[in-house]
Design an enzyme around this catalytic site. Sequence first.
Site, PDB file in Angstrom:
ATOM      1  N   THR A 128      19.971   1.552  82.318  1.00  0.00           N
ATOM      2  CA  THR A 128      20.201   0.038  82.412  1.00  0.00           C
ATOM      3  C   THR A 128      18.695  -0.585  82.099  1.00  0.00           C
ATOM      4  OG1 THR A 128      21.892   0.348  83.975  1.00  0.00           O
ATOM      5  CG2 THR A 128      20.877  -1.816  84.094  1.00  0.00           C
ATOM      6  N   LEU A 155      17.052   0.304  89.302  1.00  0.00           N
ATOM      7  CA  LEU A 155      17.959   0.181  88.185  1.00  0.00           C
ATOM      8  C   LEU A 155      17.832   1.657  87.477  1.00  0.00           C
ATOM      9  CD1 LEU A 155      16.686  -2.953  86.137  1.00  0.00           C
ATOM     10  CD2 LEU A 155      18.655  -2.637  87.454  1.00  0.00           C
ATOM     11  N   ASP A 156      19.305   2.238  87.019  1.00  0.00           N
ATOM     12  CA  ASP A 156      19.431   3.753  86.503  1.00  0.00           C
ATOM     13  C   ASP A 156      18.698   3.374  85.201  1.00  0.00           C
ATOM     14  OD1 ASP A 156      21.507   3.241  84.128  1.00  0.00           O
ATOM     15  OD2 ASP A 156      22.475   2.159  86.057  1.00  0.00           O
ATOM     16  N   ALA A 157      18.090   4.697  84.707  1.00  0.00           N
ATOM     17  CA  ALA A 157      17.442   4.848  83.599  1.00  0.00           C
ATOM     18  C   ALA A 157      18.172   4.231  82.353  1.00  0.00           C
ATOM     19  CB  ALA A 157      17.194   6.509  83.142  1.00  0.00           C
TER      20      ALA A 157
END
Length: 267
Positions: A111, A107-109
């Site tokens: 999200t 998960l990107d930072a």
Amino acid sequence: MTDDDGPQRLQKVLARAGVGSRRACEELIAAGRVRVNGEVAVLGTRVDAEADLVEVDGAAVGVREGLVHYLLNKPAGVVTTASDPQGRPTVVELVPAEPRVFPVGRLDADTEGLLLLTNDGELTHRLTHPSFGVDKEYLAEVEGTPGRGAIRRLREGVELDDGPTQPATVAATGPSLLRITIHEGRNRQVRRMCAAVGHPVRRLVRVRIGPITDHRLAPGSWRPLAQDEVRSLERAAVPPEAPRAASRGPRHGPGKGAAGDQRRSRR
């Protein structure tokens, strides 16, 4: 030599992994529903839990001792890596340090939401590889109000710089809120999909991984998965061609069964 000094009886290994009682596991084996390294097992089969690949109805079962599976509700601002050269907080810092675990996918930072961390390499592979088709569901707060055309494009597939996306399940649950389910795992995919149809994401939360969801888990909190949840994940990550009954017969691979050379390490 005791049963624990070497390869162990298959029904014992399955029962320890939470598949069922030893009697129930014996019945699964007798029905031809268990495979070891691609070969149909029989009563009396012994396995090396550290190396052999054991499957029930095509679902890989984590039989190695010491496997752990954590469910984390990742807050925004935490990166999905084991370490970060920029000094940002990481997801592994939010769960126990031992045994060492790794995030399943990314998960990107920015999200938020559900993330699995485990030391079960086979399950990690099956949950992240697109060929196994495990769903991930997101709630996306977007700019503007997506119309029918934008939602249709998201459902049918959106052309991105790395190719078109596969069809997704998309529903509008509010004026600027979309529920999106995908089974690919491209970098920032949901954000790029929404931007491509003219509705950039303001906030993104993953709310489900396969059959696993937990609306009560607070941001930054984690919990171990129950055995039945692990089994449900394993069943969700079954390839489409996986055998479902003994009548299909053995699916022979390059190895020679539990005692052969086809062994896979569960990283």
